[in-house]
Design a protein around this motif. Structure first.
Motif, PDB file in Angstrom:
ATOM      1  N   PRO A  87      41.421  39.036  35.057  1.00 30.71           N
ATOM      2  CA  PRO A  87      40.634  38.889  33.832  1.00 30.71           C
ATOM      3  C   PRO A  87      41.364  39.489  32.639  1.00 30.71           C
ATOM      4  O   PRO A  87      42.251  40.329  32.774  1.00 30.71           O
ATOM      5  N   ASP A  88      40.981  39.051  31.467  1.00 30.11           N
ATOM      6  CA  ASP A  88      41.472  39.580  30.203  1.00 30.11           C
ATOM      7  C   ASP A  88      40.418  40.557  29.679  1.00 30.11           C
ATOM      8  O   ASP A  88      39.241  40.475  30.037  1.00 30.11           O
ATOM      9  N   TYR A  89      40.839  41.495  28.824  1.00 29.97           N
ATOM     10  CA  TYR A  89      39.848  42.397  28.224  1.00 29.97           C
ATOM     11  C   TYR A  89      38.751  41.594  27.511  1.00 29.97           C
ATOM     12  O   TYR A  89      37.592  42.020  27.462  1.00 29.97           O
ATOM     13  N   ALA A  90      39.112  40.436  26.973  1.00 27.27           N
ATOM     14  CA  ALA A  90      38.134  39.618  26.262  1.00 27.27           C
ATOM     15  C   ALA A  90      37.077  39.027  27.195  1.00 27.27           C
ATOM     16  O   ALA A  90      36.048  38.528  26.735  1.00 27.27           O
ATOM     17  N   ASP A  91      37.322  39.099  28.515  1.00 24.59           N
ATOM     18  CA  ASP A  91      36.363  38.550  29.480  1.00 24.59           C
ATOM     19  C   ASP A  91      35.266  39.542  29.850  1.00 24.59           C
ATOM     20  O   ASP A  91      34.384  39.220  30.650  1.00 24.59           O
ATOM     21  N   ALA A  92      35.315  40.739  29.286  1.00 21.66           N
ATOM     22  CA  ALA A  92      34.379  41.792  29.697  1.00 21.66           C
ATOM     23  C   ALA A  92      32.926  41.381  29.523  1.00 21.66           C
ATOM     24  O   ALA A  92      32.073  41.694  30.368  1.00 21.66           O
ATOM     25  N   THR A  93      32.618  40.662  28.438  1.00 23.25           N
ATOM     26  CA  THR A  93      31.227  40.266  28.187  1.00 23.25           C
ATOM     27  C   THR A  93      30.713  39.323  29.269  1.00 23.25           C
ATOM     28  O   THR A  93      29.584  39.468  29.764  1.00 23.25           O
ATOM     29  N   VAL A  94      31.539  38.346  29.660  1.00 16.74           N
ATOM     30  CA  VAL A  94      31.140  37.412  30.716  1.00 16.74           C
ATOM     31  C   VAL A  94      30.952  38.159  32.032  1.00 16.74           C
ATOM     32  O   VAL A  94      29.983  37.931  32.774  1.00 16.74           O
ATOM     33  N   ILE A  95      31.878  39.062  32.322  1.00 14.96           N
ATOM     34  CA  ILE A  95      31.800  39.815  33.581  1.00 14.96           C
ATOM     35  C   ILE A  95      30.557  40.700  33.597  1.00 14.96           C
ATOM     36  O   ILE A  95      29.868  40.803  34.621  1.00 14.96           O
ATOM     37  N   ASP A  96      30.241  41.311  32.472  1.00 11.65           N
ATOM     38  CA  ASP A  96      29.006  42.096  32.397  1.00 11.65           C
ATOM     39  C   ASP A  96      27.782  41.217  32.632  1.00 11.65           C
ATOM     40  O   ASP A  96      26.799  41.640  33.251  1.00 11.65           O
ATOM     41  N   GLY A  97      27.846  39.962  32.162  1.00 15.41           N
ATOM     42  CA  GLY A  97      26.743  39.034  32.387  1.00 15.41           C
ATOM     43  C   GLY A  97      26.575  38.683  33.853  1.00 15.41           C
ATOM     44  O   GLY A  97      25.446  38.558  34.351  1.00 15.41           O
TER      45      GLY A  97
ATOM     46  N   PRO B 291      27.268  40.019  43.031  1.00 16.61           N
ATOM     47  CA  PRO B 291      28.391  40.909  43.338  1.00 16.61           C
ATOM     48  C   PRO B 291      29.708  40.288  42.870  1.00 16.61           C
ATOM     49  O   PRO B 291      29.942  39.090  43.060  1.00 16.61           O
ATOM     50  N   VAL B 292      30.564  41.095  42.258  1.00 15.85           N
ATOM     51  CA  VAL B 292      31.818  40.582  41.723  1.00 15.85           C
ATOM     52  C   VAL B 292      32.889  41.652  41.841  1.00 15.85           C
ATOM     53  O   VAL B 292      32.621  42.843  41.680  1.00 15.85           O
ATOM     54  N   VAL B 293      34.109  41.206  42.142  1.00 13.20           N
ATOM     55  CA  VAL B 293      35.279  42.085  42.223  1.00 13.20           C
ATOM     56  C   VAL B 293      36.389  41.463  41.392  1.00 13.20           C
ATOM     57  O   VAL B 293      36.605  40.245  41.443  1.00 13.20           O
ATOM     58  N   LEU B 294      37.110  42.282  40.627  1.00 12.75           N
ATOM     59  CA  LEU B 294      38.209  41.822  39.794  1.00 12.75           C
ATOM     60  C   LEU B 294      39.535  42.083  40.510  1.00 12.75           C
ATOM     61  O   LEU B 294      39.738  43.163  41.071  1.00 12.75           O
TER      62      LEU B 294
ATOM     63  N   GLU C  73      35.817  49.788  31.318  1.00 17.11           N
ATOM     64  CA  GLU C  73      34.448  49.846  30.809  1.00 17.11           C
ATOM     65  C   GLU C  73      33.481  48.951  31.585  1.00 17.11           C
ATOM     66  O   GLU C  73      32.268  49.046  31.397  1.00 17.11           O
ATOM     67  N   ALA C  74      34.014  48.077  32.421  1.00 15.51           N
ATOM     68  CA  ALA C  74      33.145  47.170  33.183  1.00 15.51           C
ATOM     69  C   ALA C  74      32.463  47.922  34.321  1.00 15.51           C
ATOM     70  O   ALA C  74      33.015  48.876  34.878  1.00 15.51           O
TER      71      ALA C  74
ATOM     72  N   ASP D  93      28.848  51.223  49.211  1.00 13.34           N
ATOM     73  CA  ASP D  93      29.499  51.763  48.019  1.00 13.34           C
ATOM     74  C   ASP D  93      31.004  51.551  48.140  1.00 13.34           C
ATOM     75  O   ASP D  93      31.586  51.780  49.209  1.00 13.34           O
ATOM     76  N   VAL D  94      31.624  51.127  47.055  1.00 11.67           N
ATOM     77  CA  VAL D  94      33.070  50.916  47.052  1.00 11.67           C
ATOM     78  C   VAL D  94      33.673  51.644  45.856  1.00 11.67           C
ATOM     79  O   VAL D  94      32.974  51.930  44.872  1.00 11.67           O
ATOM     80  N   PRO D  95      34.957  51.971  45.907  1.00 11.89           N
ATOM     81  CA  PRO D  95      35.587  52.627  44.759  1.00 11.89           C
ATOM     82  C   PRO D  95      35.523  51.731  43.524  1.00 11.89           C
ATOM     83  O   PRO D  95      35.660  50.508  43.626  1.00 11.89           O
ATOM     84  N   HIS D  96      35.334  52.336  42.359  1.00 13.07           N
ATOM     85  CA  HIS D  96      35.321  51.550  41.130  1.00 13.07           C
ATOM     86  C   HIS D  96      36.696  50.958  40.856  1.00 13.07           C
ATOM     87  O   HIS D  96      36.813  49.818  40.383  1.00 13.07           O
TER      88      HIS D  96
END
Length: 362
Positions: free
Chosen positions: A151-161, A168-171, A178-179, A340-343
């Motif tokens: 992902p790009d930093y600009a994708d943070a809003t979509v990922i937060d959505g 559940p989502v993993v990058l 900040e995500a 629980d998984v590591p951030h």
């Protein structure tokens, strides 16, 4: 650091951890089952007891096993079975040209994803599309979780959505600090530090850097680590020796380097943080009449098979790319199962020294 091209294996600790974690996730070891004794595990993996203790300690920290003084270790009764996961989606938004020319990296990453899905008996849906199309994978394909690729930093809003929708989502790869979602990445800081240290030990003090847009997390981390590593060593880094291409199309990388290194005073070495960009760097150096490594040393991030076959062969910071994909599926299964998984989960890199780096002539 390693000077040969032999097999790159996991450490014994990682191998024990991955094997036991996988057996628990696949229900080969069920809640209440006894694990082999520490002595048996030490013999099986040909390691010291301390290594076994370290792996079991990490499994205990993750809540997968229960153990205590004077009693055998067993699978925790609180473990939820990740076999409840049956379908996952993989989403990435790369331009067609980038996907084609950067195929080695994606192929390796997807190989690790497919291997994990085969082991966990998961159906996997790959989709090259803008990230905002994620509901199609969840609603139409039945994906119970998503892997978002680089992902790009600009994708943070979509990922937060996605996270807000309780999907559940993993990058992978790339850390968005900040995500709220976990990410899998190579240890970019340690890898860059190893590259700079190697150049410094060869005697280089004037070093340049070439990378992609700093809005890509991995590349931003490498740029930041490069500046910190060279700064600690009082190595010269002139602004004109740094080139950041705000471009995701590999066929245009050479255009972005057309005005790079115009002056007579060149660095004696360059760190390039992407293999496709490194090919453009080598072309630009040829245009300038500079020989690698006689006039300038080059070290690259990423170590596809081609890196060892080039003339000169490329010194490289190798990433465990298939393992990144495999680990992403592991973590996604754990999240779906309620664990629980590591951030941030970082996998080690390895410096491979070849012909493209040598002591400076001046």
């Amino acid at each position: 650091m390693r000077n040969s091209d032999g097999d790159r294996r996991e450490t014994p600790f990682q191998r024990i951890l991955t094997d036991l974690e996988g057996q628990i996730a696949r229900s080969e070891l069920r809640p209440g089952d006894l694990l082999p004794t520490r002595a048996e595990l030490a013999e099986r993996y040909s390691v010291a007891r301390a290594t076994v203790d370290k792996a079991l300690g990490e499994l205990s920290r993750r809540g997968l096993i229960d153990s205590g003084s004077g009693r055998r270790t067993l699978v925790s009764s609180a473990v939820n079975r990740s076999r409840a996961v049956t379908s996952v989606g993989v989403l990435w938004n790369w331009p067609e040209d980038q996907q084609r020319q950067g195929g080695d990296y994606l192929d390796l990453l997807f190989r690790g994803i497919r291997e994990a899905c085969a082991e966990y008996l998961l159906e996997v849906h790959f989709r090259a599309a803008p990230l905002h199309t994620w509901p199609e994978l969840v609603n139409n394909k039945g994906a119970q979780g998503l892997i978002i690729v680089r992902p790009d930093y600009a994708d943070a809003t979509v990922i937060d959505g996605i996270h807000a929708a309780n999907v559940p989502v993993v990058l992978v790869p790339g850390v968005l600090d900040e995500a709220a979602v976990p990410s899998i990445s190579s240890d970019n800081i340690a890898g860059t530090e190893a590259a700079v240290r190697h150049l410094c030990e060869l005697g280089h003090q004037d070093v340049g850097f070439v990378g992609l847009t700093a809005t890509i997390p991995d590349h931003f981390e490498r740029l930041k680590a490069f500046l910190e590593a060279t700064g600690r060593r009082n190595m010269a880094v002139r602004p004109e020796w740094i080139c950041l291409a705000h471009e995701r199309n590999p066929s245009r990388f050479r255009d972005h380097l057309a005005t790079w290194l115009q002056e007579d005073h060149f660095p004696t070495a360059v760190v390039s943080c992407d293999f496709m960009m490194t090919l453009a760097v080598l072309g630009r150096l040829r245009d300038l009449g500079l020989n690698v490594p006689r006039d300038i040393s080059v070290i690259t991030f990423d170590d596809p098979a081609a890196a060892a076959q080039m003339h000169p062969s490329l010194s490289a910071v190798a990433q465990p790319t298939p393992r990144l994909g495999y680990r992403a599926i592991q973590r996604l299964c754990e999240i779906v199962a309620g664990g629980d998984v590591p951030h941030v989960d970082r996998l080690p890199t390895e410096l491979i020294v070849r012909e493209s780096t040598a002591p400076p002539r001046r």
